[in-house]
Design an enzyme around this catalytic site. Structure first.
Site, mmCIF file in Angstrom:
data_model
loop_
_atom_site.group_PDB
_atom_site.id
_atom_site.type_symbol
_atom_site.label_atom_id
_atom_site.label_comp_id
_atom_site.label_asym_id
_atom_site.label_seq_id
_atom_site.Cartn_x
_atom_site.Cartn_y
_atom_site.Cartn_z
ATOM 1 N N ARG A 179 18.816 15.562 -25.657
ATOM 2 C CA ARG A 179 17.721 15.053 -24.978
ATOM 3 C C ARG A 179 18.150 13.596 -24.825
ATOM 4 O O ARG A 179 18.816 12.832 -25.323
ATOM 5 C CB ARG A 179 16.392 15.137 -25.965
ATOM 6 C CG ARG A 179 16.052 16.646 -26.267
ATOM 7 C CD ARG A 179 14.995 16.566 -27.252
ATOM 8 N NE ARG A 179 14.314 18.148 -27.419
ATOM 9 C CZ ARG A 179 15.035 18.956 -28.340
ATOM 10 N NH1 ARG A 179 15.714 18.319 -29.288
ATOM 11 N NH2 ARG A 179 14.527 19.931 -28.763
ATOM 12 N N LYS A 203 14.210 16.704 -32.700
ATOM 13 C CA LYS A 203 12.631 16.718 -32.962
ATOM 14 C C LYS A 203 12.399 17.119 -34.450
ATOM 15 O O LYS A 203 13.152 18.024 -35.065
ATOM 16 C CB LYS A 203 11.842 17.718 -32.359
ATOM 17 C CG LYS A 203 11.817 17.289 -30.655
ATOM 18 C CD LYS A 203 10.983 18.332 -29.643
ATOM 19 C CE LYS A 203 10.853 17.775 -28.476
ATOM 20 N NZ LYS A 203 10.396 18.648 -27.387
ATOM 21 N N HIS A 274 16.652 15.459 -18.153
ATOM 22 C CA HIS A 274 16.105 16.624 -18.839
ATOM 23 C C HIS A 274 16.728 17.742 -17.789
ATOM 24 O O HIS A 274 16.991 18.987 -18.332
ATOM 25 C CB HIS A 274 14.644 16.831 -18.893
ATOM 26 C CG HIS A 274 14.255 17.723 -19.951
ATOM 27 N ND1 HIS A 274 14.581 17.524 -21.348
ATOM 28 C CD2 HIS A 274 13.630 18.959 -20.277
ATOM 29 C CE1 HIS A 274 14.239 18.494 -22.257
ATOM 30 N NE2 HIS A 274 13.468 19.347 -21.475
ATOM 31 N N ARG A 277 20.109 18.482 -19.078
ATOM 32 C CA ARG A 277 20.226 19.245 -20.106
ATOM 33 C C ARG A 277 19.937 20.765 -19.684
ATOM 34 O O ARG A 277 20.659 21.625 -20.220
ATOM 35 C CB ARG A 277 19.020 18.767 -21.004
ATOM 36 C CG ARG A 277 18.804 19.768 -22.118
ATOM 37 C CD ARG A 277 17.599 18.927 -23.096
ATOM 38 N NE ARG A 277 17.010 19.738 -23.919
ATOM 39 C CZ ARG A 277 17.388 20.054 -25.381
ATOM 40 N NH1 ARG A 277 18.479 19.367 -25.766
ATOM 41 N NH2 ARG A 277 16.782 20.765 -26.112
ATOM 42 N N HIS A 300 16.931 23.770 -30.179
ATOM 43 C CA HIS A 300 15.625 24.501 -30.155
ATOM 44 C C HIS A 300 15.192 25.148 -31.280
ATOM 45 O O HIS A 300 15.827 25.706 -32.170
ATOM 46 C CB HIS A 300 15.674 25.389 -28.843
ATOM 47 C CG HIS A 300 15.759 24.979 -27.542
ATOM 48 N ND1 HIS A 300 16.214 25.781 -26.657
ATOM 49 C CD2 HIS A 300 15.164 23.896 -27.123
ATOM 50 C CE1 HIS A 300 16.191 24.995 -25.478
ATOM 51 N NE2 HIS A 300 15.686 24.013 -25.813
ATOM 52 N N TYR A 309 16.396 29.707 -20.225
ATOM 53 C CA TYR A 309 17.445 29.581 -19.239
ATOM 54 C C TYR A 309 18.006 30.918 -18.628
ATOM 55 O O TYR A 309 18.828 31.049 -17.879
ATOM 56 C CB TYR A 309 18.588 28.800 -20.067
ATOM 57 C CG TYR A 309 17.952 27.671 -20.473
ATOM 58 C CD1 TYR A 309 17.928 26.685 -19.499
ATOM 59 C CD2 TYR A 309 17.653 27.220 -21.739
ATOM 60 C CE1 TYR A 309 17.428 25.329 -19.706
ATOM 61 C CE2 TYR A 309 16.905 25.952 -22.168
ATOM 62 C CZ TYR A 309 17.278 25.020 -20.784
ATOM 63 O OH TYR A 309 16.749 23.667 -21.475
#
Length: 328
Positions: A179, A203, A274, A277, A300, A309
């Site tokens: 990210r 995150k 993004h 990414r 994730h 994806y």
């Protein structure tokens, strides 16, 4: 103009959250402060995610105060008021995805308020919203990504520090799929150059190690050897990527770098960091990587996010079939 009129006249998609937060009744303001601390400290959410939750809750509580008038109490937050808050935004044309996000924010807030003893019951438990549509992300084709990186490499050929930095940024973004905030947060000791690995804090302060290839390694080496020393200042600290004034590179600058590079490729979709990414993840899957590995590389929390994806790759296969098969 009274408080109710002022609230109704604000654009529901882009409310003035600073002034809305400032005019909240004292109990509401203190509750928002406590909720914000909970999100940032206890749940470890990123600054952007925390601001999103808090902004939605401020909008909700501002609506409660406007409807109730005077010094409204948190106990007046009920299911009917929450539904009215969402209905007004829907009527004003707020998108389905934004409504879904605000519904989720409100439910998170009321569940926390019950646990914290600020509400006796949870009105958000019965609040439902429209499912957020899962739009397929725009991605570059492999040849388009290669063209953007080639253009960036050509620009760095004269050894200009900023051009060397921009090329290293693009190569590392595409090689790792990190990210933009993760990239800008990298420090010198996060790079294991011997093993070609980068340590990323994602995150929720979750740490992961992501490999990168030889082109990214070479671009990083040139930046660190010939570019960064020209921009570094006593106040730069250990940041890998620096702005022209020597501070840590800002995500907005990275967005400009990506847009400028992709803009040189005819027919390429307009993507930002993004999008790089998304492109990296899609190209990994198209190249045969398994879904679990891509999930780990991207950081994730759930496999469901990574599965998006697979839809991108299926759509590409269908498009190729439609264009090339004689009986498509």
């Amino acid at each position: 103009m009274d408080r109710t009129q002022s609230t109704r006249s604000a654009h529901p998609g882009r409310p003035d959250l600073r002034s809305a937060r400032a005019r909240l009744p004292a109990e509401f303001g203190e509750t928002v402060d406590a909720f914000e601390r909970h999100l940032a400290s206890e749940r470890g959410l990123s600054g952007n995610t925390t601001r999103g939750y808090v902004g939605d809750v401020v909008s909700l509580l501002d609506h409660v105060a406007a409807v109730s008038g005077g010094d409204a109490a948190l106990a007046e937050l009920d299911l009917a008021t929450m539904r009215e808050w969402l209905a007004r935004q829907h009527a004003a044309g707020v998108s389905r995805s934004t409504l879904a996000r605000r519904t989720a924010s409100a439910r998170t807030f009321t569940a926390w308020a019950v646990r914290a003893g600020r509400l006796a019951t949870d009105p958000g438990a019965r609040l439902s919203g429209q499912a957020r549509p899962r739009a397929l992300p725009a991605v570059l084709r492999v040849d388009q990504a290669a063209s953007a990186l080639h253009a960036s490499a050509s620009g760095s050929g004269q050894g200009d520090p900023v051009a060397l930095r921009d090329h290293a940024v693009l190569e590392l973004l595409y090689a790792t799929g990190v990210r933009v905030g993760e990239l800008c947060g990298l420090d010198l000791d996060d790079i294991d150059r011997e093993r070609r690995m980068v340590r990323v804090i994602g995150k929720g302060d979750r740490e992961r190690a992501v490999p990168f290839g030889v082109p990214a390694e070479q671009a990083l080496d040139r930046w660190l050897a010939s570019g960064r020393p020209s921009l570094v200042r006593p106040s730069s600290g250990p940041a890998i990527f620096l702005g022209v004034r020597g501070g840590r590179l800002d995500p907005r600058a990275v967005r400009r770098i990506v847009h400028d590079a992709v803009g040189t490729v005819p027919g390429a979709p307009d993507v930002g960091p993004h999008g790089m990414r998304h492109s990296a993840a899609t190209h990994l899957l198209e190249g045969g990587a398994d879904l679990r590995s891509v999930q780990e590389l991207l950081g994730h929390a759930t496999l469901a996010t990574t599965q998006l994806y697979t839809h991108v790759t299926v759509e590409r296969l269908k498009a190729i079939h439609d264009r090339t098969h004689p009986r498509s």
